[in-house]
Scaffold this motif. Sequence first.
Motif, PDB file in Angstrom:
ATOM      1  N   ASN A  83       0.828  -1.216   0.000  1.00 31.34           N
ATOM      2  CA  ASN A  83       0.000   0.000   0.000  1.00 31.34           C
ATOM      3  C   ASN A  83       0.854   1.256   0.000  1.00 31.34           C
ATOM      4  O   ASN A  83       0.551   2.224  -0.710  1.00 31.34           O
ATOM      5  N   GLU A  84       1.948   1.254   0.775  1.00 32.09           N
ATOM      6  CA  GLU A  84       2.801   2.440   0.869  1.00 32.09           C
ATOM      7  C   GLU A  84       3.590   2.680  -0.407  1.00 32.09           C
ATOM      8  O   GLU A  84       3.710   3.815  -0.865  1.00 32.09           O
ATOM      9  N   SER A  85       4.136   1.622  -1.007  1.00 30.69           N
ATOM     10  CA  SER A  85       5.019   1.814  -2.161  1.00 30.69           C
ATOM     11  C   SER A  85       4.262   1.899  -3.486  1.00 30.69           C
ATOM     12  O   SER A  85       4.681   2.632  -4.382  1.00 30.69           O
ATOM     13  N   SER A  86       3.157   1.175  -3.617  1.00 28.25           N
ATOM     14  CA  SER A  86       2.447   1.149  -4.899  1.00 28.25           C
ATOM     15  C   SER A  86       1.072   1.790  -4.844  1.00 28.25           C
ATOM     16  O   SER A  86       0.412   1.916  -5.871  1.00 28.25           O
ATOM     17  N   GLY A  87       0.626   2.128  -3.665  1.00 24.17           N
ATOM     18  CA  GLY A  87      -0.667   2.789  -3.527  1.00 24.17           C
ATOM     19  C   GLY A  87      -1.767   1.818  -3.116  1.00 24.17           C
ATOM     20  O   GLY A  87      -1.662   0.608  -3.309  1.00 24.17           O
ATOM     21  N   HIS A  88      -2.824   2.394  -2.559  1.00 31.74           N
ATOM     22  CA  HIS A  88      -3.929   1.575  -2.063  1.00 31.74           C
ATOM     23  C   HIS A  88      -4.698   0.889  -3.190  1.00 31.74           C
ATOM     24  O   HIS A  88      -5.239  -0.199  -2.992  1.00 31.74           O
ATOM     25  N   ALA A  89      -4.714   1.495  -4.369  1.00 31.14           N
ATOM     26  CA  ALA A  89      -5.382   0.844  -5.505  1.00 31.14           C
ATOM     27  C   ALA A  89      -4.666  -0.462  -5.855  1.00 31.14           C
ATOM     28  O   ALA A  89      -5.312  -1.468  -6.158  1.00 31.14           O
ATOM     29  N   ALA A  90      -3.338  -0.453  -5.776  1.00 31.39           N
ATOM     30  CA  ALA A  90      -2.573  -1.679  -6.029  1.00 31.39           C
ATOM     31  C   ALA A  90      -2.865  -2.713  -4.947  1.00 31.39           C
ATOM     32  O   ALA A  90      -3.062  -3.895  -5.238  1.00 31.39           O
ATOM     33  N   GLY A  91      -2.895  -2.267  -3.682  1.00 32.85           N
ATOM     34  CA  GLY A  91      -3.217  -3.176  -2.587  1.00 32.85           C
ATOM     35  C   GLY A  91      -4.601  -3.787  -2.752  1.00 32.85           C
ATOM     36  O   GLY A  91      -4.800  -4.980  -2.521  1.00 32.85           O
ATOM     37  N   ASP A  92      -5.552  -2.971  -3.180  1.00 31.73           N
ATOM     38  CA  ASP A  92      -6.913  -3.472  -3.413  1.00 31.73           C
ATOM     39  C   ASP A  92      -6.926  -4.523  -4.526  1.00 31.73           C
ATOM     40  O   ASP A  92      -7.581  -5.561  -4.410  1.00 31.73           O
ATOM     41  N   TYR A 152       0.941  -1.726 -10.984  1.00 30.03           N
ATOM     42  CA  TYR A 152       1.463  -0.357 -10.966  1.00 30.03           C
ATOM     43  C   TYR A 152       2.894  -0.298 -10.448  1.00 30.03           C
ATOM     44  O   TYR A 152       3.373   0.758 -10.065  1.00 30.03           O
ATOM     45  N   SER A 153       3.563  -1.443 -10.413  1.00 31.44           N
ATOM     46  CA  SER A 153       4.947  -1.489  -9.951  1.00 31.44           C
ATOM     47  C   SER A 153       5.863  -1.520 -11.162  1.00 31.44           C
ATOM     48  O   SER A 153       5.537  -2.127 -12.181  1.00 31.44           O
ATOM     49  N   SER A 154       7.020  -0.884 -11.054  1.00 29.30           N
ATOM     50  CA  SER A 154       7.960  -0.849 -12.176  1.00 29.30           C
ATOM     51  C   SER A 154       8.616  -2.205 -12.401  1.00 29.30           C
ATOM     52  O   SER A 154       9.083  -2.499 -13.490  1.00 29.30           O
ATOM     53  N   LYS A 155       8.657  -3.025 -11.375  1.00 32.24           N
ATOM     54  CA  LYS A 155       9.250  -4.357 -11.484  1.00 32.24           C
ATOM     55  C   LYS A 155       8.144  -5.397 -11.448  1.00 32.24           C
ATOM     56  O   LYS A 155       7.033  -5.127 -11.018  1.00 32.24           O
ATOM     57  N   ASP A 156       8.471  -6.596 -11.885  1.00 30.86           N
ATOM     58  CA  ASP A 156       7.510  -7.706 -11.789  1.00 30.86           C
ATOM     59  C   ASP A 156       7.644  -8.315 -10.403  1.00 30.86           C
ATOM     60  O   ASP A 156       8.349  -9.300 -10.218  1.00 30.86           O
TER      61      ASP A 156
END
Length: 182
Positions: A83-92, A152-156
């Motif tokens: 959530n902190e590094s990629s955002g809450h939308a990514a966590g969701d 939404y992460s730059s890495k896989d």
Amino acid sequence: VATVFEDQQNFFQTQINQANQRMMSLRVDLAAARNDMKRDPLTDTLSRGAFDLALQQTVALNFVLRQPVCVAIIDLDGFARINESSGHAAGDDVLRSISDCLARTFVRRSDVVARFGGGQFALILSDITLETAQKLLQRVLESIRSTVSIPYSSKDQRVTCSAGVTELLPSDPVAALLTHTT
């Protein structure tokens, strides 16, 4: 006088019919709202409250049927960090993907899959041995590792989870189940 009385009676009957229709509509709406409260809106799994109720019912049924029951907790590793590094939308998105993996693995009508809180899910697996439950959990953890990545992460970056499972024993109180998962 008779027609005035009949007109009033018809008017009141119409009012009663309309009120009955409105009450029926409200009952349907209330039933739908109660059902919605049982579901986690993000993952469409059962809510924590619905899980707690299902666990109590399963324990009661287990004492009657004497079937093995296992309870498991699955914890998303580093959920706060996602959530902190990629955002809450990514966590969701990650939570929805994990709930999809769980729904594809635990497909029996008796299986209960719930969002326990934050990045945790809880399972109730009836009529299953601890050994079989451990194998199923291992399979779902591998499926999550291989298919769920952080959007939404730059890495896989792949998502990992930890899990604990315990078998319900007739002497176990419900509260003890959740503190003894291994």
